[in-house]
Motif scaffolding. Structure first.
Motif, PDB file in Angstrom:
ATOM      1  N   ARG A  12       0.721  -1.343   0.097  1.00  0.00           N
ATOM      2  CA  ARG A  12       0.066  -0.028  -0.057  1.00  0.00           C
ATOM      3  C   ARG A  12       0.766   1.306  -0.104  1.00  0.00           C
ATOM      4  O   ARG A  12       0.288   2.390  -0.492  1.00  0.00           O
ATOM      5  CB  ARG A  12      -1.006   0.083   1.185  1.00  0.00           C
ATOM      6  CG  ARG A  12      -2.100  -1.098   0.999  1.00  0.00           C
ATOM      7  CD  ARG A  12      -2.540  -1.516   2.308  1.00  0.00           C
ATOM      8  NE  ARG A  12      -3.509  -0.735   2.967  1.00  0.00           N
ATOM      9  CZ  ARG A  12      -4.764  -0.385   2.669  1.00  0.00           C
ATOM     10  NH1 ARG A  12      -5.345  -1.546   1.940  1.00  0.00           N
ATOM     11  NH2 ARG A  12      -5.612   0.380   3.085  1.00  0.00           N
ATOM     12  N   ARG A  68     -18.501  -2.941   1.788  1.00  0.00           N
ATOM     13  CA  ARG A  68     -17.379  -3.792   2.514  1.00  0.00           C
ATOM     14  C   ARG A  68     -18.056  -5.028   3.058  1.00  0.00           C
ATOM     15  O   ARG A  68     -17.729  -6.337   3.102  1.00  0.00           O
ATOM     16  CB  ARG A  68     -16.445  -3.211   3.780  1.00  0.00           C
ATOM     17  CG  ARG A  68     -15.425  -2.311   3.078  1.00  0.00           C
ATOM     18  CD  ARG A  68     -14.353  -3.232   2.375  1.00  0.00           C
ATOM     19  NE  ARG A  68     -13.631  -3.667   3.865  1.00  0.00           N
ATOM     20  CZ  ARG A  68     -12.656  -4.641   3.336  1.00  0.00           C
ATOM     21  NH1 ARG A  68     -12.721  -5.235   2.090  1.00  0.00           N
ATOM     22  NH2 ARG A  68     -12.012  -5.072   4.532  1.00  0.00           N
ATOM     23  N   ARG A  72     -17.181  -6.497  -0.982  1.00  0.00           N
ATOM     24  CA  ARG A  72     -16.279  -5.730  -1.991  1.00  0.00           C
ATOM     25  C   ARG A  72     -15.038  -5.281  -1.229  1.00  0.00           C
ATOM     26  O   ARG A  72     -15.039  -4.741  -0.076  1.00  0.00           O
ATOM     27  CB  ARG A  72     -16.984  -4.637  -2.556  1.00  0.00           C
ATOM     28  CG  ARG A  72     -17.626  -4.907  -3.828  1.00  0.00           C
ATOM     29  CD  ARG A  72     -18.861  -5.621  -3.739  1.00  0.00           C
ATOM     30  NE  ARG A  72     -19.834  -5.845  -4.996  1.00  0.00           N
ATOM     31  CZ  ARG A  72     -21.070  -6.305  -5.055  1.00  0.00           C
ATOM     32  NH1 ARG A  72     -21.323  -7.237  -3.884  1.00  0.00           N
ATOM     33  NH2 ARG A  72     -21.448  -6.721  -6.169  1.00  0.00           N
ATOM     34  N   THR A  73     -13.964  -4.995  -1.966  1.00  0.00           N
ATOM     35  CA  THR A  73     -13.009  -4.207  -1.424  1.00  0.00           C
ATOM     36  C   THR A  73     -13.189  -2.970  -1.980  1.00  0.00           C
ATOM     37  O   THR A  73     -13.773  -2.479  -3.001  1.00  0.00           O
ATOM     38  CB  THR A  73     -11.661  -4.861  -1.974  1.00  0.00           C
ATOM     39  OG1 THR A  73     -11.589  -4.769  -3.495  1.00  0.00           O
ATOM     40  CG2 THR A  73     -11.276  -6.190  -1.438  1.00  0.00           C
ATOM     41  N   VAL A  74     -12.795  -2.075  -1.255  1.00  0.00           N
ATOM     42  CA  VAL A  74     -13.329  -0.362  -1.604  1.00  0.00           C
ATOM     43  C   VAL A  74     -12.128   0.540  -1.427  1.00  0.00           C
ATOM     44  O   VAL A  74     -11.070   0.502  -0.322  1.00  0.00           O
ATOM     45  CB  VAL A  74     -14.247   0.097  -0.552  1.00  0.00           C
ATOM     46  CG1 VAL A  74     -14.770   1.262  -0.812  1.00  0.00           C
ATOM     47  CG2 VAL A  74     -15.359  -0.860  -0.691  1.00  0.00           C
ATOM     48  N   ALA A  75     -11.917   1.526  -2.333  1.00  0.00           N
ATOM     49  CA  ALA A  75     -10.721   2.631  -2.295  1.00  0.00           C
ATOM     50  C   ALA A  75     -11.792   3.943  -2.416  1.00  0.00           C
ATOM     51  O   ALA A  75     -12.935   3.644  -3.116  1.00  0.00           O
ATOM     52  CB  ALA A  75     -10.090   2.582  -3.414  1.00  0.00           C
ATOM     53  N   SER A 100     -15.386   4.429   8.040  1.00  0.00           N
ATOM     54  CA  SER A 100     -14.891   3.218   6.870  1.00  0.00           C
ATOM     55  C   SER A 100     -13.464   3.285   7.284  1.00  0.00           C
ATOM     56  O   SER A 100     -12.687   2.441   6.826  1.00  0.00           O
ATOM     57  CB  SER A 100     -15.075   3.867   5.617  1.00  0.00           C
ATOM     58  OG  SER A 100     -15.013   5.365   5.587  1.00  0.00           O
ATOM     59  N   ASP A 103     -11.662   0.556   8.979  1.00  0.00           N
ATOM     60  CA  ASP A 103     -11.402  -0.605   8.434  1.00  0.00           C
ATOM     61  C   ASP A 103     -10.005  -0.669   7.604  1.00  0.00           C
ATOM     62  O   ASP A 103     -10.120   0.189   6.824  1.00  0.00           O
ATOM     63  CB  ASP A 103     -12.590  -1.046   7.405  1.00  0.00           C
ATOM     64  CG  ASP A 103     -12.559  -2.368   6.676  1.00  0.00           C
ATOM     65  OD1 ASP A 103     -11.512  -2.813   6.616  1.00  0.00           O
ATOM     66  OD2 ASP A 103     -13.467  -2.490   5.852  1.00  0.00           O
ATOM     67  N   GLY A 105      -8.936  -2.297   5.544  1.00  0.00           N
ATOM     68  CA  GLY A 105      -8.973  -2.839   4.353  1.00  0.00           C
ATOM     69  C   GLY A 105      -9.499  -1.756   3.172  1.00  0.00           C
ATOM     70  O   GLY A 105      -9.464  -1.895   1.828  1.00  0.00           O
ATOM     71  N   ILE A 106      -9.838  -0.615   3.945  1.00  0.00           N
ATOM     72  CA  ILE A 106     -10.362   0.544   2.982  1.00  0.00           C
ATOM     73  C   ILE A 106      -9.083   1.439   2.650  1.00  0.00           C
ATOM     74  O   ILE A 106      -8.480   1.907   3.864  1.00  0.00           O
ATOM     75  CB  ILE A 106     -11.449   1.316   3.771  1.00  0.00           C
ATOM     76  CG1 ILE A 106     -12.667   0.197   3.527  1.00  0.00           C
ATOM     77  CG2 ILE A 106     -11.844   2.682   2.774  1.00  0.00           C
ATOM     78  CD1 ILE A 106     -13.932   0.906   4.031  1.00  0.00           C
ATOM     79  N   PHE A 136      -8.938  -2.901  -6.467  1.00  0.00           N
ATOM     80  CA  PHE A 136     -10.143  -2.575  -5.827  1.00  0.00           C
ATOM     81  C   PHE A 136     -11.328  -2.778  -6.512  1.00  0.00           C
ATOM     82  O   PHE A 136     -11.445  -2.387  -7.756  1.00  0.00           O
ATOM     83  CB  PHE A 136      -9.997  -1.305  -5.143  1.00  0.00           C
ATOM     84  CG  PHE A 136      -9.045  -0.820  -4.153  1.00  0.00           C
ATOM     85  CD1 PHE A 136      -9.426  -1.125  -2.865  1.00  0.00           C
ATOM     86  CD2 PHE A 136      -7.633  -0.172  -4.443  1.00  0.00           C
ATOM     87  CE1 PHE A 136      -8.182  -1.210  -1.886  1.00  0.00           C
ATOM     88  CE2 PHE A 136      -7.086  -0.212  -3.372  1.00  0.00           C
ATOM     89  CZ  PHE A 136      -7.002  -0.516  -2.160  1.00  0.00           C
ATOM     90  N   ASP A 137     -12.508  -3.628  -5.942  1.00  0.00           N
ATOM     91  CA  ASP A 137     -13.546  -3.959  -6.689  1.00  0.00           C
ATOM     92  C   ASP A 137     -14.208  -2.364  -6.855  1.00  0.00           C
ATOM     93  O   ASP A 137     -15.135  -2.381  -7.802  1.00  0.00           O
ATOM     94  CB  ASP A 137     -14.463  -4.689  -5.818  1.00  0.00           C
ATOM     95  CG  ASP A 137     -13.743  -6.205  -5.506  1.00  0.00           C
ATOM     96  OD1 ASP A 137     -13.113  -6.311  -6.205  1.00  0.00           O
ATOM     97  OD2 ASP A 137     -14.074  -6.597  -4.461  1.00  0.00           O
TER      98      ASP A 137
END
Lengths: 386, 132
Positions: A12, A68, A72-75, A100, A103, A105-106, A136-137
């Motif tokens: 990342r 999420r 879904r993966t989220v940006a 958010s 998390d 993952g975001i 990212f999805d």
């Protein structure tokens, strides 16, 4: 280790650094995008726009958490304005995104507009490409607080969410020709406030009148191949002289009420589509839904996510997703070719002294600017720069 | 190439006084920096994560609640663990003289108490940004 390897391995920090390079217009960013371009084209890009204070950031926060929860993966990318005086900026969207951002993952990145108008920054398209390539999805892109003409987001997002609030009153009318046209989904946020019903009704009425046919295609108004998209304006462009008789009757139809106007528009559009050998409007259509939300209390979020995902399904099933990829590719190519060609010609013309000489000649009225430009082009439009 | 200095201004822990943080954020903005303000009540690991995602050059911590000796070294530890040891860490607010040597030893590059000159802070930041 090179940034490419780290990026590919899902580091990342490499992603964050790549975004900085893209923002700064660094050649390393272009090189990286060349290398990872094959991995892009998969993410669902959702644009979130609306006037300042409508609650865009808070809503994005809720949407990210809900997406999420659906696996879904989220940006998130959020753009705030740069100061026209100092060039500095205060990017405060993180403050409203505490749910958010808890998390891990975001991934969230704040961008300053850096003088670019239109609601985004110049680098936003490249930033979205990088996030897409990273895997990212869903990519949520929040614009600067938008007024009437910050509609650039529709060229970047697959689904445009327009966030409004009660109490804008007549402003609804005022912004009608701007961002209200680009919404694939509408949210009336702060819907616990007085006037929410009225705001919803006003949007619905606008949609009744202005989005006959295939409003979901609204995002490509410049392209004559997607006729039903653009409603009345699209008709004018496609058929500048031979307006269908039904269209001439439109003012009268409007006077008779929305239903009559809708009928006339649909007839005119069907006629125009047939003339151009295009699919009939209304065959598969998307009526932008209007969802009430109270982002602060996380109300309406699930319904809004349903509508956004339905729009994605609609794009895919109707073939618009693929059409969009082609249109985007062509637009990008046109943009780059004109950039490179300009750079090449002007670079060589300036190096050889031709530019200065011809400018002098134009200033002295020895030659007109059109002839001078043609001379420069014919002399210097050779191989592209290395 | 248009290079901007990016600064994360943050408040750690149970410290609700953010006037100073806003003043410094504004001063950085007016000096042409891009400032990310994260809001109140942040945990050290959250601030470190934000610093990484935002790829900032500087993290400026405003502390008025006295927990600086615990929270700031914790933040620096998280930054180092994630390989972000090139980020310049600054602290401001109410920090007693006696604590300054300890914080500097922990890796805080500059400490600015009440009454610090804003221009001086900005100049210090410009001079000490580590990344090219």
């Amino acid at each position: 280790m090179q940034i490419y390897e780290r990026f590919i391995q899902g580091d990342r920090r490499a992603l964050a650094r790549a975004i900085t390079l893209a923002e700064n217009g660094a050649p390393e960013a272009t090189a990286l995008i060349r290398d990872v371009f094959g991995r892009t084209g998969r993410a669902h890009v959702i644009g979130v726009t609306g006037p300042p204070g409508a609650g865009k950031s808070t809503l994005v926060d809720r949407l990210a958490v809900a997406l999420r929860a659906r696996g879904r993966t989220v940006a998130i990318v959020a753009v705030d304005p740069s100061s026209p005086f100092s060039g500095g900026a205060i990017l405060g969207d993180r403050i409203r995104m505490q749910h958010s951002l808890a998390d891990p993952g975001i991934f969230m990145r704040s961008l300053a507009s850096r003088g670019h108008l239109g609601g985004l920054s110049l680098a936003t398209a490249d930033v979205v490409l990088l996030l897409d390539a990273f895997g990212f999805d869903v990519i949520l892109v929040e614009t600067v607080g938008a007024g009437q003409s910050e509609v650039e987001i529709m060229g970047l997002a697959h689904t445009t969410l327009v966030v409004l609030v009660p109490g804008l009153g007549d402003d609804i009318q005022a912004i009608k020709a701007g961002i209200l046209e680009i919404g694939d989904v509408f949210a009336v946020n702060k819907a616990d406030r007085e006037g929410a019903d009225r705001t919803v009704t006003e949007i619905e009425m606008m949609l009744d009148l202005g989005h006959v046919g295939e409003p979901g295609m609204n995002r490509w108004p410049q392209d004559a191949r997607v006729p039903a998209a653009a409603g009345y304006q699209g008709l004018e462009r496609l058929d500048p002289r031979g307006h269908h008789a039904d269209l001439h009757a439109l003012p009268e139809g409007v006077a008779r009420g929305p239903a009559a106007a809708t009928g006339l528009m649909t007839a005119a559009m069907r006629h125009t589509a047939a003339r151009h050998g295009l699919p009939a409007p209304g065959a598969i259509s998307w009526r932008p839904p209007v969802v009430r939300t109270v982002a602060r209390d996380d109300r309406g979020t699930e319904e809004l996510v349903d509508r956004l995902l339905e729009h994605l399904a609609f794009l895919r099933e109707s073939g618009r997703w693929d059409a969009r990829l082609r249109l985007d590719a062509e637009a990008r190519l046109r943009e780059l070719v004109s950039l490179y060609a300009t750079r090449a010609v002007l670079g060589r013309a300036s190096e050889s002294g031709d530019l200065e000489r011809l400018a002098g000649a134009v200033a002295a009225r020895e030659v007109d600017p059109y002839t001078a430009a043609e001379t420069l082009l014919s002399r210097h439009l050779g191989e592209p720069p290395g | 190439m248009d290079r901007k200095i990016r600064v994360l201004v943050a408040k750690l822990g149970l410290d609700a006084h953010d006037r100073g943080a806003k003043v410094i954020a504004r001063a950085y903005r007016d000096a042409g920096f891009e400032v990310i303000y994260t809001g109140l009540y942040q945990r050290p690991e959250q601030v470190a994560e934000a610093a990484i995602q935002e790829d900032v050059d500087v993290v400026a911590i405003s502390s008025l609640a006295g927990a600086h000796n615990t929270l700031i070294p914790e933040l620096i530890r998280h930054l180092r663990e994630q390989g972000a040891d090139d980020v310049l860490v600054l602290a401001g607010g109410v920090i007693p003289e006696d604590d300054i040597p300890f914080l500097k030893e922990q890796g805080v590059a500059g400490i600015f108490g009440p009454g610090s000159d804003l221009d001086e802070i900005i100049e210090f930041t410009r001079q000490n940004v580590r990344r090219v």
